[in-house]
Design a protein around this motif. Structure first.
Motif, PDB file in Angstrom:
ATOM      1  N   GLY A  71       1.041   6.749   5.938  1.00  0.00           N
ATOM      2  CA  GLY A  71       1.361   5.435   5.384  1.00  0.00           C
ATOM      3  C   GLY A  71       1.963   5.464   3.991  1.00  0.00           C
ATOM      4  O   GLY A  71       2.275   4.418   3.436  1.00  0.00           O
ATOM      5  N   ALA A  72       2.166   6.648   3.421  1.00  0.00           N
ATOM      6  CA  ALA A  72       2.760   6.727   2.078  1.00  0.00           C
ATOM      7  C   ALA A  72       4.144   6.107   2.041  1.00  0.00           C
ATOM      8  O   ALA A  72       4.606   5.682   0.988  1.00  0.00           O
ATOM      9  N   GLY A  73       4.816   6.021   3.177  1.00  0.00           N
ATOM     10  CA  GLY A  73       6.151   5.439   3.245  1.00  0.00           C
ATOM     11  C   GLY A  73       6.160   3.931   3.400  1.00  0.00           C
ATOM     12  O   GLY A  73       7.216   3.331   3.584  1.00  0.00           O
ATOM     13  N   SER A  74       4.985   3.302   3.305  1.00  0.00           N
ATOM     14  CA  SER A  74       4.904   1.848   3.483  1.00  0.00           C
ATOM     15  C   SER A  74       5.452   1.069   2.297  1.00  0.00           C
ATOM     16  O   SER A  74       5.848  -0.068   2.435  1.00  0.00           O
ATOM     17  N   LEU A 101       6.047  23.148   5.905  1.00  0.00           N
ATOM     18  CA  LEU A 101       5.686  21.731   5.986  1.00  0.00           C
ATOM     19  C   LEU A 101       4.891  21.534   7.266  1.00  0.00           C
ATOM     20  O   LEU A 101       5.299  22.004   8.337  1.00  0.00           O
ATOM     21  N   THR A 102       3.744  20.850   7.158  1.00  0.00           N
ATOM     22  CA  THR A 102       2.904  20.578   8.321  1.00  0.00           C
ATOM     23  C   THR A 102       2.455  19.121   8.305  1.00  0.00           C
ATOM     24  O   THR A 102       2.574  18.427   7.289  1.00  0.00           O
ATOM     25  N   SER A 103       1.923  18.696   9.456  1.00  0.00           N
ATOM     26  CA  SER A 103       1.342  17.362   9.579  1.00  0.00           C
ATOM     27  C   SER A 103       0.108  17.448  10.466  1.00  0.00           C
ATOM     28  O   SER A 103       0.111  18.181  11.459  1.00  0.00           O
ATOM     29  N   ARG A 104      -0.919  16.691  10.119  1.00  0.00           N
ATOM     30  CA  ARG A 104      -2.104  16.596  10.974  1.00  0.00           C
ATOM     31  C   ARG A 104      -1.814  15.744  12.210  1.00  0.00           C
ATOM     32  O   ARG A 104      -2.559  15.775  13.177  1.00  0.00           O
ATOM     33  N   ALA A 105      -0.722  14.957  12.194  1.00  0.00           N
ATOM     34  CA  ALA A 105      -0.414  14.034  13.286  1.00  0.00           C
ATOM     35  C   ALA A 105       0.294  14.715  14.461  1.00  0.00           C
ATOM     36  O   ALA A 105       0.168  14.259  15.602  1.00  0.00           O
ATOM     37  N   PHE A 106       1.034  15.782  14.207  1.00  0.00           N
ATOM     38  CA  PHE A 106       1.774  16.482  15.265  1.00  0.00           C
ATOM     39  C   PHE A 106       2.176  17.854  14.766  1.00  0.00           C
ATOM     40  O   PHE A 106       2.201  18.116  13.568  1.00  0.00           O
ATOM     41  N   LYS A 107       2.497  18.718  15.720  1.00  0.00           N
ATOM     42  CA  LYS A 107       2.979  20.064  15.397  1.00  0.00           C
ATOM     43  C   LYS A 107       4.479  20.129  15.675  1.00  0.00           C
ATOM     44  O   LYS A 107       5.027  19.312  16.409  1.00  0.00           O
ATOM     45  N   ASP A 108       5.128  21.111  15.084  1.00  0.00           N
ATOM     46  CA  ASP A 108       6.561  21.290  15.261  1.00  0.00           C
ATOM     47  C   ASP A 108       6.907  21.353  16.747  1.00  0.00           C
ATOM     48  O   ASP A 108       6.279  22.091  17.511  1.00  0.00           O
ATOM     49  N   GLY A 109       7.885  20.536  17.157  1.00  0.00           N
ATOM     50  CA  GLY A 109       8.354  20.518  18.530  1.00  0.00           C
ATOM     51  C   GLY A 109       7.588  19.581  19.447  1.00  0.00           C
ATOM     52  O   GLY A 109       7.975  19.411  20.602  1.00  0.00           O
ATOM     53  N   GLY A 136       3.387   1.919  15.480  1.00  0.00           N
ATOM     54  CA  GLY A 136       2.683   1.607  14.237  1.00  0.00           C
ATOM     55  C   GLY A 136       3.584   1.580  13.018  1.00  0.00           C
ATOM     56  O   GLY A 136       3.240   0.983  11.994  1.00  0.00           O
ATOM     57  N   ASN A 137       4.742   2.242  13.094  1.00  0.00           N
ATOM     58  CA  ASN A 137       5.695   2.318  11.994  1.00  0.00           C
ATOM     59  C   ASN A 137       5.054   2.820  10.699  1.00  0.00           C
ATOM     60  O   ASN A 137       5.305   2.317   9.617  1.00  0.00           O
ATOM     61  N   ILE A 138       4.208   3.837  10.841  1.00  0.00           N
ATOM     62  CA  ILE A 138       3.494   4.424   9.705  1.00  0.00           C
ATOM     63  C   ILE A 138       4.009   5.844   9.492  1.00  0.00           C
ATOM     64  O   ILE A 138       4.032   6.641  10.439  1.00  0.00           O
ATOM     65  N   SER A 139       4.389   6.168   8.279  1.00  0.00           N
ATOM     66  CA  SER A 139       4.815   7.541   8.002  1.00  0.00           C
ATOM     67  C   SER A 139       3.636   8.488   8.239  1.00  0.00           C
ATOM     68  O   SER A 139       2.484   8.137   7.995  1.00  0.00           O
ATOM     69  N   PRO A 140       3.915   9.691   8.740  1.00  0.00           N
ATOM     70  CA  PRO A 140       2.823  10.621   9.053  1.00  0.00           C
ATOM     71  C   PRO A 140       2.256  11.279   7.797  1.00  0.00           C
ATOM     72  O   PRO A 140       2.924  11.341   6.758  1.00  0.00           O
ATOM     73  N   PRO A 141       1.031  11.791   7.909  1.00  0.00           N
ATOM     74  CA  PRO A 141       0.518  12.598   6.806  1.00  0.00           C
ATOM     75  C   PRO A 141       1.311  13.903   6.756  1.00  0.00           C
ATOM     76  O   PRO A 141       1.605  14.495   7.806  1.00  0.00           O
ATOM     77  N   LEU A 142       1.679  14.328   5.575  1.00  0.00           N
ATOM     78  CA  LEU A 142       2.442  15.565   5.404  1.00  0.00           C
ATOM     79  C   LEU A 142       1.785  16.438   4.346  1.00  0.00           C
ATOM     80  O   LEU A 142       1.218  15.931   3.371  1.00  0.00           O
ATOM     81  N   ALA A 143       1.885  17.746   4.536  1.00  0.00           N
ATOM     82  CA  ALA A 143       1.383  18.712   3.555  1.00  0.00           C
ATOM     83  C   ALA A 143       2.360  19.880   3.498  1.00  0.00           C
ATOM     84  O   ALA A 143       2.914  20.278   4.527  1.00  0.00           O
ATOM     85  N   TRP A 144       2.562  20.417   2.316  1.00  0.00           N
ATOM     86  CA  TRP A 144       3.469  21.555   2.175  1.00  0.00           C
ATOM     87  C   TRP A 144       2.870  22.581   1.226  1.00  0.00           C
ATOM     88  O   TRP A 144       2.037  22.263   0.385  1.00  0.00           O
TER      89      TRP A 144
END
Length: 163
Positions: free
Chosen positions: A81-84, A5-13, A30-38
């Protein structure tokens, strides 16, 4: 292949970006869910679920920030923002109740002190749907996730007022 699982918004840790921080409880995020990719889901995966959990919350049981279930097995990304709201999730997927009391993403909002861990997890499941109501708690969903799990991949971000 390894399930990741990765995110363009941050790296693990790394520190959770302000865009993913709660807007309230003393924070102005911002209360926005991050982009996620797996990738690398186990063979036989029929659906996915996404959770965000803070095991360091001073509650005795942690804090569920986001729970999304019934994500089709053909989906391998969620946009920021998918969690909005459920309309932002793939067809058939929905969110259940978080510890904030709503059915949407709730960002990091720890009390003063050391940084908390925010664990984002994608769960690969052996069923197309989890038969849980939309008002199910994170703990209840977790019970069903574990009984249908083929594997999971996690990504941890850190956030705190003093960190």
């Amino acid at each position: 292949m390894t399930f990741t699982l990765t995110s363009r918004a941050f790296k693990d840790g790394e520190r959770l970006p302000d865009a993913q921080v709660f807007d309230g409880m003393g924070y102005r995020g911002g209360n926005i869910s991050p982009p996620l990719a797996w990738s690398g889901a186990p063979e036989g995966t029929r659906s996915f679920a996404i959770t965000m959990y803070d095991p360091d919350a001073p509650t005795g049981s942690g804090w569920w920030h986001w729970v999304a279930v019934n994500i089709p097995a053909t989906v391998t990304t969620l946009a920021a923002g998918a969690g909005s709201g459920d309309a932002d999730l793939p067809d058939g997927a929905f969110m259940t109740r978080t510890d904030f009391g709503g059915n949407v993403y709730g960002g990091a909002a720890p009390p003063p002190g050391p940084a908390h861990r925010y664990i984002f997890t994608v769960h690969a499941l052996d069923t197309e749907t989890l038969s849980v109501p939309s008002d199910a708690s994170g703990a209840m969903v977790g019970f069903f996730l574990h009984s249908h799990s083929l594997g999971s991949a996690s990504l941890t971000a850190l956030f705190g007022k003093d960190a």
